[in-house]
Write an enzyme that holds these catalytic residues in place. Sequence first.
Site: not given
Length: 382
Positions: A225, A269
């Site tokens: 990511e 997240d």
Amino acid sequence: MRSGGRGRPRLRLGERGLMEPLLPPKRRLLPRVRLLPLLLALAVGSAFYTIWSGWHRRTEELPLGRELRVPLIGSLPEARLRRVVGQLDPQRLWSTYLRPLLVVRTPGSPGNLQVRKFLEATLRSLTAGWHVELDPFTASTPLGPVDFGNVVATLDPRAARHLTLACHYDSKLFPPGSTPFVGATDSAVPCALLLELAQALDLELSRAKKQAAPVTLQLLFLDGEEALKEWGPKDSLYGSRHLAQLMESIPHSPGPTRIQAIELFMLLDLLGAPNPTFYSHFPRTVRWFHRLRSIEKRLHRLNLLQSHPQEVMYFQPGEPFGSVEDDHIPFLRRGVPVLHLISTPFPAVWHTPADTEVNLHPPTVHNLCRILAVFLAEYLGL
């Protein structure tokens, strides 16, 4: 890096402009004889506008051929809710699942491979019998070719629809000689939460699988990511970009592809710091955001949350400060409904060496785990 951002361009992706409301006609006195025809005309016009605007909204939000199913779910009875919360084990979450993740795990590194194997082994050990797949690939990066690997766990791959929870397990790369960065909030805690949820609900998930429930749980642990050099469309979201493209090409019954089987994509997240605030980023999934808010309220009233002095602390009304590019983007662009659970503003430790276990807030971590456990139990009918 832009001010107020995550070091990522603040693009308003997935948003659409709102249509201007119809202005009310000016009030005036009308002859009695013309009133009925006018009212009929207004009623027909209003009905036509409602139908057209609903169709127009759907065509803006959904790709051709994709429908948005709205599941009907109910709140858990109090006894069942307490049982679900009681099955969570804070010590297991912290010691068994979180601490093994608190290592440097940049893509292609020994720590990254170690964590990937840990995720796979943990998921395969669950009695519900998860279907665990590895999505390995090599991608071109500013640092040259790098090996990546996504971990995909699907409870029942034969189910027609998936409730998909996702997070990234890689950590950000810093220059040689820098203090090691272990990314406790970014995103070791989200990974540990998913493992604890799967373990705590193991028996219920196993039962749902045996009953061939139409909606199953899917967990995605995404690699790459973080940008390896500088955030951009080709240097970020390596794992999610690869997996979304792959899922778009794999057939799935009743079809047509795996990506269209995703009924709701929940991305976790930047979790674990004290006093997080979450906002609904997409109108299409606002009802599920409100569901999480309602669960937070209910657990507070039942005294099942720790260090939680107010009825609602986490799931806030109103607009987010801006959109954030994250692992949901490749799925959002393919028409997948997204619920983005990211703390905004970002934690003070974000992308600093201070993003470690010592700066986590255990009550917040466990509170979020309880809220998510109740949400899963209600959504999946466990």
